[in-house]
Design a protein around this motif. Structure first.
Motif, PDB file in Angstrom:
ATOM      1  N   ASN A 111       8.455   6.577   0.011  1.00  0.00           N
ATOM      2  CA  ASN A 111       8.422   5.285   0.687  1.00  0.00           C
ATOM      3  C   ASN A 111       7.311   4.401   0.128  1.00  0.00           C
ATOM      4  OD1 ASN A 111       5.871   5.602   2.531  1.00  0.00           O
ATOM      5  ND2 ASN A 111       7.001   7.525   2.682  1.00  0.00           N
ATOM      6  N   THR A 112       7.296   3.151   0.560  1.00  0.00           N
ATOM      7  CA  THR A 112       6.413   2.154  -0.032  1.00  0.00           C
ATOM      8  C   THR A 112       4.923   2.417   0.206  1.00  0.00           C
ATOM      9  OG1 THR A 112       6.096  -0.247  -0.238  1.00  0.00           O
ATOM     10  CG2 THR A 112       6.443   0.617   1.983  1.00  0.00           C
ATOM     11  N   ILE A 113       4.570   3.237   1.185  1.00  0.00           N
ATOM     12  CA  ILE A 113       3.156   3.574   1.424  1.00  0.00           C
ATOM     13  C   ILE A 113       2.762   4.823   0.645  1.00  0.00           C
ATOM     14  CG2 ILE A 113       1.458   4.277   3.153  1.00  0.00           C
ATOM     15  CD1 ILE A 113       2.954   2.589   5.197  1.00  0.00           C
ATOM     16  N   ASP A 114       3.500   5.907   0.839  1.00  0.00           N
ATOM     17  CA  ASP A 114       3.139   7.184   0.218  1.00  0.00           C
ATOM     18  C   ASP A 114       3.366   7.190  -1.290  1.00  0.00           C
ATOM     19  OD1 ASP A 114       2.434   8.231   2.685  1.00  0.00           O
ATOM     20  OD2 ASP A 114       4.476   8.893   3.108  1.00  0.00           O
ATOM     21  N   ALA A 115       4.127   6.225  -1.804  1.00  0.00           N
ATOM     22  CA  ALA A 115       4.370   6.162  -3.249  1.00  0.00           C
ATOM     23  C   ALA A 115       3.065   6.047  -4.020  1.00  0.00           C
ATOM     24  CB  ALA A 115       5.281   4.975  -3.567  1.00  0.00           C
ATOM     25  N   PHE A 116       2.125   5.276  -3.520  1.00  0.00           N
ATOM     26  CA  PHE A 116       0.879   5.069  -4.244  1.00  0.00           C
ATOM     27  C   PHE A 116       0.051   6.349  -4.311  1.00  0.00           C
ATOM     28  CE2 PHE A 116       2.244   0.870  -3.000  1.00  0.00           C
ATOM     29  CZ  PHE A 116       1.949   0.100  -4.113  1.00  0.00           C
ATOM     30  N   GLU A 117       0.041   7.113  -3.232  1.00  0.00           N
ATOM     31  CA  GLU A 117      -0.670   8.398  -3.249  1.00  0.00           C
ATOM     32  C   GLU A 117       0.015   9.373  -4.185  1.00  0.00           C
ATOM     33  OE1 GLU A 117      -2.445  11.765  -0.170  1.00  0.00           O
ATOM     34  OE2 GLU A 117      -1.282  10.073   0.603  1.00  0.00           O
ATOM     35  N   GLU A 118       1.343   9.388  -4.193  1.00  0.00           N
ATOM     36  CA  GLU A 118       2.087  10.277  -5.083  1.00  0.00           C
ATOM     37  C   GLU A 118       1.772   9.975  -6.546  1.00  0.00           C
ATOM     38  OE1 GLU A 118       4.823  13.227  -6.291  1.00  0.00           O
ATOM     39  OE2 GLU A 118       3.877  12.811  -4.351  1.00  0.00           O
ATOM     40  N   LEU A 119       1.521   8.716  -6.860  1.00  0.00           N
ATOM     41  CA  LEU A 119       1.176   8.332  -8.226  1.00  0.00           C
ATOM     42  C   LEU A 119      -0.291   8.617  -8.555  1.00  0.00           C
ATOM     43  CD1 LEU A 119       3.081   4.934  -8.561  1.00  0.00           C
ATOM     44  CD2 LEU A 119       3.829   7.204  -9.264  1.00  0.00           C
ATOM     45  N   GLY A 120      -1.058   9.088  -7.553  1.00  0.00           N
ATOM     46  CA  GLY A 120      -2.449   9.457  -7.793  1.00  0.00           C
ATOM     47  C   GLY A 120      -3.466   8.396  -7.408  1.00  0.00           C
ATOM     48  N   TYR A 121      -3.048   7.416  -6.617  1.00  0.00           N
ATOM     49  CA  TYR A 121      -3.946   6.312  -6.250  1.00  0.00           C
ATOM     50  C   TYR A 121      -3.906   6.107  -4.742  1.00  0.00           C
ATOM     51  CZ  TYR A 121      -3.923   5.419 -11.254  1.00  0.00           C
ATOM     52  OH  TYR A 121      -4.041   5.560 -12.620  1.00  0.00           O
ATOM     53  N   ARG A 122      -4.493   7.025  -4.029  1.00  0.00           N
ATOM     54  CA  ARG A 122      -4.441   7.002  -2.572  1.00  0.00           C
ATOM     55  C   ARG A 122      -5.009   5.714  -1.990  1.00  0.00           C
ATOM     56  NH1 ARG A 122      -3.945  10.250   1.833  1.00  0.00           N
ATOM     57  NH2 ARG A 122      -5.226   9.714   3.642  1.00  0.00           N
TER      58      ARG A 122
END
Length: 443
Positions: A71-82
């Motif tokens: 989803n649009t929030i957790d995507a950034f953490e998954e990419l390594g940029y929490r």
């Protein structure tokens, strides 16, 4: 966490994304913002914004979504940029905000479909809009529209959204083409074409600072950028489709529908001698209803026109609800129907002020156009262009025949020209919000 769904076909993804983009932004707002801000002058800036800013920005959202598959929030953490999750939060909040008043307008459309059949608005279209746009009736229809949206999203990606948009998007295009052909036959329609399509560079130069923020905001709104929708939809892609090809198809189809809507509405108004230079949330309803009231077979024409508007409204609304539902499905154990119903209920509650008084709806809409959308898009572009960088380029080239040179052109354009354009638009919008006082709620 439940197993993540995917699109059944590439065409399903494209049509769903087009459906998200082709909504009330195209048919409710685009023709009248075009008229309000100088006709062809607005159209020119809008087309430049769609290709020069919208296309690079939609690619940035697709890269995030497909790579992370979240989803649009957790995507950034998954990419390594929490720490960049705040950009996703802003996108989700923007979509949440927009759907709350968008649903109210969807309720108006339901009433106008019925009013076309009975001829209820023919005697006095302006008075009719005043009666149905605010108060208990508007609140009830707001609830009905949200229930339709919740029902589709609750069915899921393949059985709900994909099947619905495969029917909706072709229907929108076919009916709009038929209406545009009919509008072409009306006496006096040529003035509408001139106003809409004939370049007027003098008007553009004289009103550049006013036209640009609304034209760029319209590009964001009509392409569903900055709302988390395109990140969310791209997260359901299963395979290595060409993001270049898909994004170009979506942008072209979306723009085609917007121009088609203009080719229906503006000639129709000029043919009836109605001044299109109106503003406010009810402009399309009052003006078009006035025209249908004066035309032979106005009941049937009104019915088909407002059916198109309803289909477009639903196709966008389901994408906005899916943004928040996707986040909850990824992070909780509740079923999709329960999540869709609960979050849809919260959005309905947020939309109550807009249903009760159109002054609130206008305020919600102004903040979305001038502040939330450009800020959200700016955050996504900075992240993809300057933080994520080369991995974004690699993801973009997956499944594509494009060479690295084209990819680098996209990356550097997003890093520089596009960010500068969005930032400039945001700064111009501050005039409306803080100098003109639009930021103050209508208490």
């Amino acid at each position: 966490m439940s197993e993540r769904e995917t699109w059944a076909t590439r065409a399903g993804f494209i049509l769903a994304a087009v459906g998200s983009a082709v909504g009330l932004g195209n048919i409710w707002q685009f023709p009248f913002k075009t008229a309000q801000f100088g006709g062809s002058s607005f159209l020119l800036v809008y087309l430049v914004a769609v290709l020069g800013i919208g296309l690079p920005a939609i690619l940035a959202e697709f890269v995030i979504g497909r790579k992370a598959k979240l989803n649009t929030i957790d995507a950034f953490e998954e990419l390594g940029y929490r720490n960049w999750r705040i950009v996703g939060v802003l996108g989700l909040a923007t979509g949440f905000w927009i759907l709350s008043y968008y649903s109210v307008v969807g309720g108006w459309v339901l009433r106008y479909i019925a009013g076309s059949v009975t001829g209820a608005y023919f005697a006095d279209p302006a008075a009719y809009f005043g009666q149905i746009s605010m108060g208990v009736d508007a609140l009830a229809l707001h609830a009905v529209f949200m229930a339709l949206v919740i029902g589709i999203v609750a069915l899921g990606i393949e059985d709900g959204i994909e099947k619905a948009t495969k029917l909706m998007v072709p229907s929108i295009i076919v009916i709009l083409i038929a209406l545009a052909v009919w509008a072409f036959t009306l006496p006096g329609a040529s003035e509408g074409y001139t106003y809409f399509l004939s370049p007027n560079f003098g008007a553009l130069a004289a009103n550049f600072g006013e036209i640009v923020p609304f034209a760029v905001g319209q590009a964001f709104f009509s392409l569903s950028l900055g709302m988390g929708a395109m990140i969310t939809y791209a997260s359901y892609i299963d395979g290595d489709e060409s993001l270049f090809g898909d994004s170009l198809t979506i942008v072209v189809l979306n723009t085609f529908v917007g121009v088609l809507a203009g080719l229906v509405v503006l000639p129709l108004l000029f043919a009836q001698g109605i001044d299109p230079n109106t503003s406010g949330a009810g402009a399309v309803f009052v003006s078009v209803a006035t025209a249908f009231a004066e035309l032979p077979a106005g009941n049937a024409l009104g019915f088909f026109f407002f059916v198109v508007v309803l289909i477009a409204a639903l196709s966008s609304a389901i994408s906005l609800l899916e943004v928040v539902v996707s986040w909850a499905v990824d992070n909780t154990s509740y079923s999709r129907p329960v999540i869709a119903t609960g979050l849809g209920g919260v959005i309905f509650a947020l939309g109550i002020p807009s249903a009760w008084d159109t002054a609130w709806l206008t305020w919600f809409d102004t903040l979305a156009y001038q502040l939330l959308l450009p800020t959200s898009v700016l955050g996504i572009l900075i992240f993809v262009g300057w933080v994520y960088g080369r991995p974004a380029l690699a993801e973009l080239l997956k499944g594509s025949t494009a060479n690295e040179g084209l990819g680098l052109t996209w990356l550097w354009t997003a890093r520089t020209v596009v960010i500068a354009g969005v930032l400039g638009t945001l700064l111009l919008g501050f005039q409306t919000l803080f100098v003109d006082g639009a930021i103050v709620p209508p208490f």
